[in-house]
Motif scaffolding. Structure first.
Motif, PDB file in Angstrom:
ATOM      1  N   ALA A 278      31.327  46.602  37.127  1.00  0.00           N
ATOM      2  CA  ALA A 278      32.754  46.409  36.881  1.00  0.00           C
ATOM      3  C   ALA A 278      32.988  45.232  35.943  1.00  0.00           C
ATOM      4  O   ALA A 278      32.254  44.250  35.956  1.00  0.00           O
ATOM      5  CB  ALA A 278      33.490  46.173  38.199  1.00  0.00           C
ATOM      6  N   PHE A 279      34.043  45.357  35.134  1.00  0.00           N
ATOM      7  CA  PHE A 279      34.462  44.275  34.256  1.00  0.00           C
ATOM      8  C   PHE A 279      35.435  43.378  34.998  1.00  0.00           C
ATOM      9  O   PHE A 279      36.277  43.846  35.748  1.00  0.00           O
ATOM     10  CB  PHE A 279      35.157  44.826  33.002  1.00  0.00           C
ATOM     11  CG  PHE A 279      34.220  45.499  32.062  1.00  0.00           C
ATOM     12  CD1 PHE A 279      33.415  44.764  31.214  1.00  0.00           C
ATOM     13  CD2 PHE A 279      34.143  46.876  32.016  1.00  0.00           C
ATOM     14  CE1 PHE A 279      32.543  45.382  30.349  1.00  0.00           C
ATOM     15  CE2 PHE A 279      33.277  47.510  31.158  1.00  0.00           C
ATOM     16  CZ  PHE A 279      32.475  46.761  30.317  1.00  0.00           C
ATOM     17  N   VAL A 280      35.311  42.084  34.767  1.00  0.00           N
ATOM     18  CA  VAL A 280      36.243  41.110  35.323  1.00  0.00           C
ATOM     19  C   VAL A 280      36.784  40.299  34.158  1.00  0.00           C
ATOM     20  O   VAL A 280      36.037  39.570  33.505  1.00  0.00           O
ATOM     21  CB  VAL A 280      35.562  40.170  36.347  1.00  0.00           C
ATOM     22  CG1 VAL A 280      36.588  39.292  37.026  1.00  0.00           C
ATOM     23  CG2 VAL A 280      34.771  40.953  37.354  1.00  0.00           C
TER      24      VAL A 280
ATOM     25  N   TYR B 297      34.984  50.674  35.808  1.00  0.00           N
ATOM     26  CA  TYR B 297      35.676  49.987  36.893  1.00  0.00           C
ATOM     27  C   TYR B 297      36.123  48.629  36.374  1.00  0.00           C
ATOM     28  O   TYR B 297      35.426  48.007  35.576  1.00  0.00           O
ATOM     29  CB  TYR B 297      34.744  49.765  38.089  1.00  0.00           C
ATOM     30  CG  TYR B 297      34.265  51.025  38.750  1.00  0.00           C
ATOM     31  CD1 TYR B 297      35.041  51.668  39.697  1.00  0.00           C
ATOM     32  CD2 TYR B 297      33.023  51.559  38.452  1.00  0.00           C
ATOM     33  CE1 TYR B 297      34.599  52.819  40.326  1.00  0.00           C
ATOM     34  CE2 TYR B 297      32.569  52.709  39.068  1.00  0.00           C
ATOM     35  CZ  TYR B 297      33.363  53.326  40.007  1.00  0.00           C
ATOM     36  OH  TYR B 297      32.921  54.464  40.627  1.00  0.00           O
ATOM     37  N   THR B 298      37.275  48.175  36.851  1.00  0.00           N
ATOM     38  CA  THR B 298      37.783  46.866  36.493  1.00  0.00           C
ATOM     39  C   THR B 298      38.230  46.155  37.763  1.00  0.00           C
ATOM     40  O   THR B 298      39.006  46.714  38.538  1.00  0.00           O
ATOM     41  CB  THR B 298      38.971  46.972  35.513  1.00  0.00           C
ATOM     42  OG1 THR B 298      38.573  47.706  34.366  1.00  0.00           O
ATOM     43  CG2 THR B 298      39.450  45.598  35.091  1.00  0.00           C
ATOM     44  N   ILE B 299      37.742  44.953  37.963  1.00  0.00           N
ATOM     45  CA  ILE B 299      38.168  44.152  39.109  1.00  0.00           C
ATOM     46  C   ILE B 299      39.377  43.346  38.678  1.00  0.00           C
ATOM     47  O   ILE B 299      39.289  42.512  37.773  1.00  0.00           O
ATOM     48  CB  ILE B 299      37.034  43.242  39.602  1.00  0.00           C
ATOM     49  CG1 ILE B 299      35.880  44.092  40.137  1.00  0.00           C
ATOM     50  CG2 ILE B 299      37.551  42.276  40.666  1.00  0.00           C
ATOM     51  CD1 ILE B 299      34.670  43.298  40.541  1.00  0.00           C
ATOM     52  N   GLU B 300      40.488  43.611  39.324  1.00  0.00           N
ATOM     53  CA  GLU B 300      41.732  42.931  38.982  1.00  0.00           C
ATOM     54  C   GLU B 300      41.918  41.666  39.825  1.00  0.00           C
ATOM     55  O   GLU B 300      42.275  40.625  39.310  1.00  0.00           O
ATOM     56  CB  GLU B 300      42.908  43.883  39.190  1.00  0.00           C
ATOM     57  CG  GLU B 300      44.161  43.473  38.489  1.00  0.00           C
ATOM     58  CD  GLU B 300      44.044  43.474  36.974  1.00  0.00           C
ATOM     59  OE1 GLU B 300      44.705  42.638  36.356  1.00  0.00           O
ATOM     60  OE2 GLU B 300      43.294  44.275  36.406  1.00  0.00           O
ATOM     61  N   ASN B 301      41.685  41.764  41.121  1.00  0.00           N
ATOM     62  CA  ASN B 301      41.827  40.625  42.026  1.00  0.00           C
ATOM     63  C   ASN B 301      40.576  40.504  42.882  1.00  0.00           C
ATOM     64  O   ASN B 301      39.957  41.508  43.211  1.00  0.00           O
ATOM     65  CB  ASN B 301      43.042  40.794  42.951  1.00  0.00           C
ATOM     66  CG  ASN B 301      44.330  40.766  42.189  1.00  0.00           C
ATOM     67  OD1 ASN B 301      44.473  40.030  41.225  1.00  0.00           O
ATOM     68  ND2 ASN B 301      45.291  41.572  42.611  1.00  0.00           N
ATOM     69  N   ALA B 302      40.244  39.287  43.259  1.00  0.00           N
ATOM     70  CA  ALA B 302      39.099  39.053  44.130  1.00  0.00           C
ATOM     71  C   ALA B 302      39.405  37.869  45.032  1.00  0.00           C
ATOM     72  O   ALA B 302      39.937  36.855  44.583  1.00  0.00           O
ATOM     73  CB  ALA B 302      37.846  38.791  43.307  1.00  0.00           C
ATOM     74  N   LYS B 303      39.092  38.028  46.302  1.00  0.00           N
ATOM     75  CA  LYS B 303      39.293  36.965  47.279  1.00  0.00           C
ATOM     76  C   LYS B 303      37.942  36.652  47.926  1.00  0.00           C
ATOM     77  O   LYS B 303      37.318  37.530  48.522  1.00  0.00           O
ATOM     78  CB  LYS B 303      40.292  37.411  48.341  1.00  0.00           C
ATOM     79  CG  LYS B 303      40.577  36.379  49.382  1.00  0.00           C
ATOM     80  CD  LYS B 303      41.554  36.904  50.412  1.00  0.00           C
ATOM     81  CE  LYS B 303      41.727  35.896  51.522  1.00  0.00           C
ATOM     82  NZ  LYS B 303      42.558  36.428  52.608  1.00  0.00           N
ATOM     83  N   LEU B 304      37.492  35.427  47.800  1.00  0.00           N
ATOM     84  CA  LEU B 304      36.193  35.007  48.297  1.00  0.00           C
ATOM     85  C   LEU B 304      36.167  34.999  49.821  1.00  0.00           C
ATOM     86  O   LEU B 304      37.071  34.467  50.465  1.00  0.00           O
ATOM     87  CB  LEU B 304      35.865  33.612  47.763  1.00  0.00           C
ATOM     88  CG  LEU B 304      34.504  33.041  48.126  1.00  0.00           C
ATOM     89  CD1 LEU B 304      33.397  33.865  47.495  1.00  0.00           C
ATOM     90  CD2 LEU B 304      34.417  31.601  47.691  1.00  0.00           C
TER      91      LEU B 304
END
Length: 188
Positions: free
Chosen positions: A81-83, A114-121
Motif C-alpha cells: 500500500a502507498f502512504v 491500495y492506499t492507506i489514508e489513516n493509521a492509528k498506532l
C-alpha cells in the motif's frame, strides 16, 4: 472539459463540439448540446474503504514524502500500500507506518492498488529496538511472512503468530532460539 471512456478520450473544444482522440486518428464530431446523452458514459473508478489492523513487515521510501509499505493484515493478508506524506514528521501516519509497527489502518482499495489514508498506532514494539539480535530476528520473521502469508485472503493466524513472537522477543523471557523454531515451524 475532458471526458474519458472505454473507447478513448473526448476533449471539449467548443460548446457542443468534441474531439475524439484515438491511437492514430483524429476524428471531429459535432454534437447538439441537448443530446449529450449519446456520449459514451464515463467509467468512474469505484473505491472501497476498509478498516483493518496489521503489522508493517516491509517499507520502502518513494520520493521525498511518500512511502510504500507491505502490511500483513487480518482480512486482506499481505498487501502493498502507498502512504502519502508518511515521512513528514507532522503527519499522523508517520509513526504508525514504520517498520514493525502494529497499527489500525483505513485502507482504500483502488482498481490496481491500495492506499492507506489513516493509521492509528497500537504497538511499536520498542523493547525490540534495544537489541541488535532481537531486531534482526524480528526482521527475519517479517521476511518469511512476506513470502509465505497469503495475499487477498484471511491471515488472522499468521498475524497473531507474528505479534506473539514479537511480544515474546521484546520481553526476553523465552529463548530466542525457541521463538525462532516455533515461528518457522508454524509459518511453514
Amino acid at each position: 472539459g475532458i471526458l474519458t471512456s472505454g473507447d478513448g478520450i473526448w476533449i471539449n473544444k467548443k460548446p457542443g463540439r468534441f474531439l475524439h482522440l484515438q491511437e492514430r486518428f483524429r476524428i471531429t464530431l459535432t454534437l447538439n448540446p441537448l443530446r449529450m446523452q449519446h456520449l459514451p458514459k464515463i467509467n468512474q473508478m469505484q473505491t472501497k474503504k476498509i478498516k483493518t489492523d496489521g503489522l508493517i513487515i516491509k517499507q520502502q521510501n518513494i520520493g521525498e514524502q511518500d512511502r510504500l509499505v507491505t502490511v500483513l493484515t487480518r482480512e486482506l493478508g499481505v498487501i502493498r500500500a502507498f502512504v502519502r506524506r508518511a515521512k513528514n514528521i507532522k503527519s499522523p501516519t508517520c509513526a504508525a507506518t514504520g517498520l514493525l509497527c502494529y497499527s489500525e489502518f483505513t485502507v482504500y482499495v483502488g482498481k490496481n492498488n491500495y492506499t492507506i489514508e489513516n493509521a492509528k498506532l497500537i504497538n511499536m514494539f520498542t523493547d525490540l529496538r534495544k537489541d541488535l539480535t532481537q531486531i534482526s530476528l524480528a526482521e527475519y520473521f517479517c521476511e518469511i511472512a512476506a513470502v509465505i502469508c497469503p495475499e487477498g485472503q484471511n491471515a488472522d493466524e499468521h498475524l497473531r503468530l507474528l505479534l506473539n513472537a514479537l511480544y515474546l522477543l521484546g520481553k526476553g523471557e523465552v529463548s530466542q532460539l525457541v521463538i525462532k523454531a516455533a515461528v518457522e515451524m508454524r509459518l511453514v
